[in-house]
Design a protein around this motif. Structure first.
Motif, mmCIF file in Angstrom:
data_model
loop_
_atom_site.group_PDB
_atom_site.id
_atom_site.type_symbol
_atom_site.label_atom_id
_atom_site.label_comp_id
_atom_site.label_asym_id
_atom_site.label_seq_id
_atom_site.Cartn_x
_atom_site.Cartn_y
_atom_site.Cartn_z
ATOM 1 N N GLU A 158 29.304 42.672 44.035
ATOM 2 C CA GLU A 158 30.208 41.534 44.131
ATOM 3 C C GLU A 158 30.702 41.262 42.715
ATOM 4 O OE1 GLU A 158 32.708 39.195 44.976
ATOM 5 O OE2 GLU A 158 31.561 39.716 46.778
ATOM 6 N N VAL A 159 31.941 41.669 42.438
ATOM 7 C CA VAL A 159 32.431 41.662 41.050
ATOM 8 C C VAL A 159 33.517 40.628 40.792
ATOM 9 C CG1 VAL A 159 31.871 44.090 40.743
ATOM 10 C CG2 VAL A 159 34.153 43.462 41.544
ATOM 11 N N GLY A 160 33.903 39.873 41.790
ATOM 12 C CA GLY A 160 35.048 38.980 41.632
ATOM 13 C C GLY A 160 34.710 37.563 41.217
ATOM 14 N N SER A 161 33.480 37.299 40.798
ATOM 15 C CA SER A 161 33.092 35.930 40.477
ATOM 16 C C SER A 161 33.273 35.580 39.007
ATOM 17 C CB SER A 161 31.613 35.708 40.863
ATOM 18 O OG SER A 161 31.419 35.907 42.245
ATOM 19 N N VAL A 164 38.984 37.227 34.981
ATOM 20 C CA VAL A 164 39.888 38.337 35.267
ATOM 21 C C VAL A 164 39.839 39.299 34.076
ATOM 22 C CG1 VAL A 164 42.258 39.027 35.717
ATOM 23 C CG2 VAL A 164 41.379 36.884 36.666
ATOM 24 N N PRO A 165 39.504 40.577 34.296
ATOM 25 C CA PRO A 165 39.328 41.501 33.173
ATOM 26 C C PRO A 165 40.657 41.921 32.560
ATOM 27 C CG PRO A 165 39.086 42.673 35.245
ATOM 28 C CD PRO A 165 39.222 41.213 35.589
ATOM 29 N N ARG A 171 41.592 45.492 36.422
ATOM 30 C CA ARG A 171 42.015 44.479 37.400
ATOM 31 C C ARG A 171 42.197 45.100 38.776
ATOM 32 N NH1 ARG A 171 45.052 42.875 32.884
ATOM 33 N NH2 ARG A 171 46.926 43.935 33.657
ATOM 34 N N GLN A 172 42.714 46.314 38.813
ATOM 35 C CA GLN A 172 42.870 46.998 40.099
ATOM 36 C C GLN A 172 41.506 47.251 40.733
ATOM 37 O OE1 GLN A 172 44.184 51.122 40.049
ATOM 38 N NE2 GLN A 172 45.358 50.817 41.919
ATOM 39 N N PHE A 173 40.520 47.634 39.908
ATOM 40 C CA PHE A 173 39.177 47.862 40.431
ATOM 41 C C PHE A 173 38.614 46.597 41.066
ATOM 42 C CE2 PHE A 173 34.657 47.226 39.628
ATOM 43 C CZ PHE A 173 34.121 48.222 40.428
ATOM 44 N N VAL A 174 38.728 45.463 40.376
ATOM 45 C CA VAL A 174 38.201 44.199 40.910
ATOM 46 C C VAL A 174 38.891 43.851 42.226
ATOM 47 C CG1 VAL A 174 38.038 41.710 40.507
ATOM 48 C CG2 VAL A 174 37.495 43.307 38.675
ATOM 49 N N ASP A 175 40.213 43.990 42.270
ATOM 50 C CA ASP A 175 40.950 43.698 43.502
ATOM 51 C C ASP A 175 40.503 44.605 44.644
ATOM 52 O OD1 ASP A 175 42.388 41.760 42.189
ATOM 53 O OD2 ASP A 175 44.191 42.991 41.919
#
Length: 205
Positions: A158-161, A164-165, A171-175
């Motif tokens: 869970e990387v979206g907490s 924003v990198p 950013r594409q990876f997180v999305d």
């Protein structure tokens, strides 16, 4: 049966996933461990070695499979009644897919003359093609989950907490990680979030 286990770095998600597997092996299931990591540098090689050492005395007789890209095909081949499969982890598989797709595009021969507008157009096209490759892979993976027999435990970060990198690929990876987790969670029978080693059941409520 699909069980998605989510958590941040060092949250205890892998340990919890292994505990789930142990419950099934106690019932007579055989166990497969599918590792998606690639030892591309010394630091990752050390991490992989620690995981391997931890599995030698965890009481589970693992059948180990290493697959960085063709995860969907491997799961279709392995899944069967009386077997539990642990996949660790989906976000490393996502990373491998994004990098592999970008590399395929970048390896194509470039024109001998470049203009600024040509470069910007080509870069946009490459990104679009890499993303399209990943979306096709993700669609095939998600569609296959309902067909898998036996039990599959999927570990994912869970990387979206956090913040924003910086960087387009980051950013594409997180999305994409967030959308992948959502797609898998929608189909999973059970979803567990692990925080500080403590499991929180998200599905079923």
């Amino acid at each position: 049966m699909i069980h998605l286990v989510l958590g941040g770095a060092r949250s205890g998600k892998s340990r919890y996933g292994e505990a789930l597997v142990r419950q099934y092996t106690a019932l007579g299931f055989d166990a497969c461990y599918v590792a998606t990591a690639q030892a591309l540098d010394d630091e990752m090689a050390t991490r992989i070695a620690k995981h391997q050492a931890g599995r030698t005395d965890d009481g589970i007789e693992w059948q180990l499979f290493e697959e960085s890209l063709a995860l969907t095909a491997l799961l279709k081949r392995l899944a069967k009644p009386g077997r539990v499969i642990l996949v660790d982890c989906l976000t490393l598989w996502l990373t491998n897919q994004l990098l592999a797709s970008s590399a395929k595009i970048d390896d194509e021969p470039a024109p001998t003359e470049w203009h600024a507008t040509d470069f910007m157009s080509a870069s946009s096209t490459s990104n679009d093609e890499a993303l399209a490759n990943w979306l096709a892979e993700k669609s095939a993976f998600v569609d296959s989950l309902a067909e898998l027999e036996g039990v599959v435990v999927l570990i994912s970060n869970e990387v979206g907490s956090g913040i924003v990198p910086l960087g387009e690929l980051s950013r594409q990876f997180v999305d994409e990680a967030g959308w992948l987790n959502q797609a898998v969670a929608a189909l999973a029978d059970n979803v567990t979030l692990v925080v500080a080693g403590l499991p929180l059941a998200l599905k079923p409520l």
